[in-house]
Scaffold this active site. Structure first.
Site, PDB file in Angstrom:
ATOM      1  N   GLU A 180     -18.826  -4.042  12.206  1.00  0.00           N
ATOM      2  CA  GLU A 180     -19.688  -2.925  12.956  1.00  0.00           C
ATOM      3  C   GLU A 180     -20.837  -4.017  13.609  1.00  0.00           C
ATOM      4  O   GLU A 180     -20.898  -3.416  14.468  1.00  0.00           O
ATOM      5  CB  GLU A 180     -20.140  -2.200  11.772  1.00  0.00           C
ATOM      6  CG  GLU A 180     -19.514  -1.046  10.924  1.00  0.00           C
ATOM      7  CD  GLU A 180     -18.911  -2.142   9.758  1.00  0.00           C
ATOM      8  OE1 GLU A 180     -17.935  -1.052   9.376  1.00  0.00           O
ATOM      9  OE2 GLU A 180     -18.929  -2.472   9.866  1.00  0.00           O
ATOM     10  N   LYS A 239       1.337  -1.701  -0.423  1.00  0.00           N
ATOM     11  CA  LYS A 239       0.051   0.405  -0.052  1.00  0.00           C
ATOM     12  C   LYS A 239       0.484   1.396   0.052  1.00  0.00           C
ATOM     13  O   LYS A 239       1.968   0.897   0.501  1.00  0.00           O
ATOM     14  CB  LYS A 239      -1.452  -0.445   0.675  1.00  0.00           C
ATOM     15  CG  LYS A 239      -2.012   0.869   0.790  1.00  0.00           C
ATOM     16  CD  LYS A 239      -2.888   0.924   1.970  1.00  0.00           C
ATOM     17  CE  LYS A 239      -4.578   1.412   2.186  1.00  0.00           C
ATOM     18  NZ  LYS A 239      -5.318   1.434   2.925  1.00  0.00           N
ATOM     19  N   ARG A 247     -25.067  -0.902   9.150  1.00  0.00           N
ATOM     20  CA  ARG A 247     -24.971  -2.155   9.280  1.00  0.00           C
ATOM     21  C   ARG A 247     -24.868  -2.847  10.703  1.00  0.00           C
ATOM     22  O   ARG A 247     -25.049  -3.976  10.118  1.00  0.00           O
ATOM     23  CB  ARG A 247     -23.244  -2.264   8.507  1.00  0.00           C
ATOM     24  CG  ARG A 247     -22.657  -1.873   7.731  1.00  0.00           C
ATOM     25  CD  ARG A 247     -21.005  -1.692   6.571  1.00  0.00           C
ATOM     26  NE  ARG A 247     -21.520  -2.481   5.969  1.00  0.00           N
ATOM     27  CZ  ARG A 247     -20.229  -3.106   5.228  1.00  0.00           C
ATOM     28  NH1 ARG A 247     -19.267  -3.096   5.834  1.00  0.00           N
ATOM     29  NH2 ARG A 247     -20.405  -4.290   4.963  1.00  0.00           N
TER      30      ARG A 247
END
Length: 594
Positions: A337, A253, A365
């Site tokens: 979540e 990344k 969610r």
């Protein structure tokens, strides 16, 4: 990088152009693409690091697969900048995340190459599985379906639900595990440790992956996902195989950005990574999430029962200092979540005081868990709802505009929205004394209203609003940050001798009934202003109150209209929705004229 300095990239308008290049040309193309990303996001900030990491992978997929006939879904969608550039959006890339411009996430309305919208994580495999089975039903056995899933997104429960079914159905579907050890922050949990162990096999040519093989997935890799010489033949090989299979690729990344590579380097240690390199503007006004983070540390020092929970937003919600100061009382549960909410419920049952910190858009969610596991049991969980309201450039998938509406109907839940950073601190402080069930505090993204925040806490009574300004003709009732726009508007009107009353509702539940009786008995016309959905929001609560108590007042509601709001600057979007300063003034003048 100007078009004249490009060798290949400026000649590519679609993947069909890409497929005309030789293998050797792709390395140069990758360099050009990466440089374009760096140059573009230096001027127009966005989710840079994730996209830098998948340049080679994006090129390889579009080079070898027949997109868009072969469906390609990215999980999560913020890694799709290279994909967008290679699929016909290069010339318009400077409009990324701007009003009427290119979305920062895949959008089916934007391009046929965006097979599925993925602003939230862990959804790609479910969607790809549905598409693969539709193809199977139609008798199309040759069409390929690819789901590129980050290791962070694999923490989400939906991925495993889909994997469980996929293993039984055996669709023609390729899962590409993009493993960089990072979601927003460092990936967490036992799965992260397992993938770290798997990555060590790269030099051993040991392609076994017992975890995924247990789901009847054919597994290949790991291999270097930033090395086209490794990636192309491996991808070509798995393309020829039918059925459900997984290719494990290791990417960096922030690849090509020296700071980004160091920040996002995967590690098996427990050291916290540096703050994300996504571009941030620092000013004298602190960010709301930073005020939240500092306040949490203060409160945790005073109350040993306080714990903090976040689903993969440790730095985004500014809980890094809390993690450093109280590592045993700060939990990053990963992109999960639903688990975060029920985990908080378990902590509350055992006498702890959980501050469950979730972005407004992501709390959607965990809605069932909020109702079933927290509210029905009336547990003292404090929900800190970050990024409430219009978040700006991330657009419809990330605006936090529904929470007031979807929370207001839940029994036992108290819901507050601070107008400024001082109110935020005081509500966070006051929430710990609330003993009658769950308590939600929603606060916006962006800079605070003031540069200096008082350190001393003041307790705010649950369900109490306040009168901010007396007036003669009309009352404006606001909730949350939009109250500051109301103040500016009323200041301007006051210079013309127009004196309008202003009330800060502060709580949408329970309502301050004494304050509302004062409003409706004292003013025939009422204007409500909020940064949430008009349908079912604070304005709707006042309409219901007026109806229930027989008031016949004229009530005009300002807020988010009944449509999905695109990306743009917060100022542009507030004007679009009609609760900016100028529109508030116009609406007041209109009401006064009637």
């Amino acid at each position: 990088m100007t078009p004249a300095s490009l060798t290949f990239l400026n000649k590519i308008d679609s993947p069909s152009d890409l497929r005309k290049l030789s293998h050797n040309s792709l390395v140069i193309l990758a360099s050009e693409l990466r440089n374009m990303l760096l140059n573009s996001t230096a001027v127009n900030p966005g989710h840079l690091s994730a996209s830098l990491g998948v340049v080679e992978l994006t090129i390889a997929i579009h080079y070898l697969f027949d997109t868009p006939v072969d469906t390609l879904i990215w999980d999560v969608g913020h890694q799709t900048y290279p994909h967008k550039i290679l699929t016909g959006r290069q010339l318009n890339f400077e409009s990324l995340r701007k009003l009427n411009g290119i979305s920062g996430f895949p959008s089916r309305a934007e391009s046929e190459y965006d097979a599925f919208g993925t602003g939230h994580s862990s959804t790609a495999l479910s969607a790809a599985l549905g598409m693969a089975m539709a193809a199977k039903i139609r008798g199309d056995q040759n069409r390929q379906h690819i789901a590129v899933v980050g290791d962070g997104a694999m923490n989400g429960g939906m991925f495993f639900e889909a994997l469980n079914q996929a293993g039984e159905l055996n669709p023609n579907l390729l899962i590409i595990l993009n493993d960089n050890g990072i979601s927003i922050d460092k990936s967490v949990g036992a799965l992260r440790n397992y993938l770290l162990d798997q990555s060590d096999k790269q030099s051993l040519n040991d392609f076994s992956n017992p975890f995924f093989e247990a789901f009847d997935v054919q597994c290949f890799g790991p291999l270097d996902g930033n090395n086209l010489e490794e990636l192309l033949p491996a991808l070509e090989a798995v393309k020829k195989i039918k059925g459900l299979r997984l290719l494990h690729v290791l990417t960096t990344k922030g690849k090509g950005n020296e700071v980004g590579e160091e920040v996002h380097k995967p590690s098996s240690t427990n050291e916290n990574p540096l703050i994300s390199i996504e571009t941030t503007i620092h000013t004298a006004h602190p960010l709301y999430q930073d005020v939240f983070g500092e306040t949490m540390v203060e409160l945790a020092q005073q109350n040993e029962k306080i714990v903090a929970i976040t689903p993969a937003m440790l730095s985004g919600s500014s809980l890094m200092k809390m993690k450093e100061r109280f590592p045993d009382r700060t939990y990053d549960v990963g992109i999960a979540e639903q688990h975060a909410v029920t985990f908080a419920a378990g902590l509350a049952i055992e006498g702890m005081l959980p501050y469950c910190t979730i972005y407004s858009t992501f709390l959607q969610r965990g809605y069932d868990q909020l109702i079933h596991d927290v509210a029905i049991q009336n547990l003292p969980v404090i929900f800190c709802i970050d990024r409430a309201g219009l978040v700006g450039e991330d657009g419809a998938t990330h605006h936090g505009v529904f929470d007031l509406s979807y929370l207001r109907c839940i029994p036992n839940l108290s819901i507050a929205a601070p107008m400024d950073e001082t109110e935020l601190r005081n509500l966070l402080y006051s929430a710990q004394f609330h003993k009658n069930g769950p308590y939600a505090i929603r606060y916006p993204r962006g800079k605070t209203e003031n540069t200096i925040t008082p350190k001393q806490f003041k307790k705010i009574e649950t369900g109490s609003g306040r009168n901010l300004r007396y007036g003669e003709y009309l009352a404006v009732v606001s909730i949350g940050q939009p109250g500051n726009a109301v103040i500016t508007a009323l200041d301007q009107l006051q210079t013309e001798g127009i004196h309008i009353a202003h009330y800060d509702l502060r709580f949408v539940k329970p309502l301050d009934t004494h304050l509302l009786h004062e409003v409706f008995s004292g003013f025939k016309k009422v204007l409500t202003v909020e940064d949430g959905s008009i349908a079912g929001g604070a304005g709707s609560a006042l309409v219901e109150f007026a109806n229930d108590h027989g008031y016949q007042n004229v009530i005009k509601r300002l807020g988010i209209p009944d449509r999905f709001i695109p990306q743009g600057s917060p100022e542009e979007l507030k004007k679009m929705c009609g609760f900016d300063v100028d529109t508030i003034i116009l609406e007041i003048r209109s009401l006064l004229a009637k």
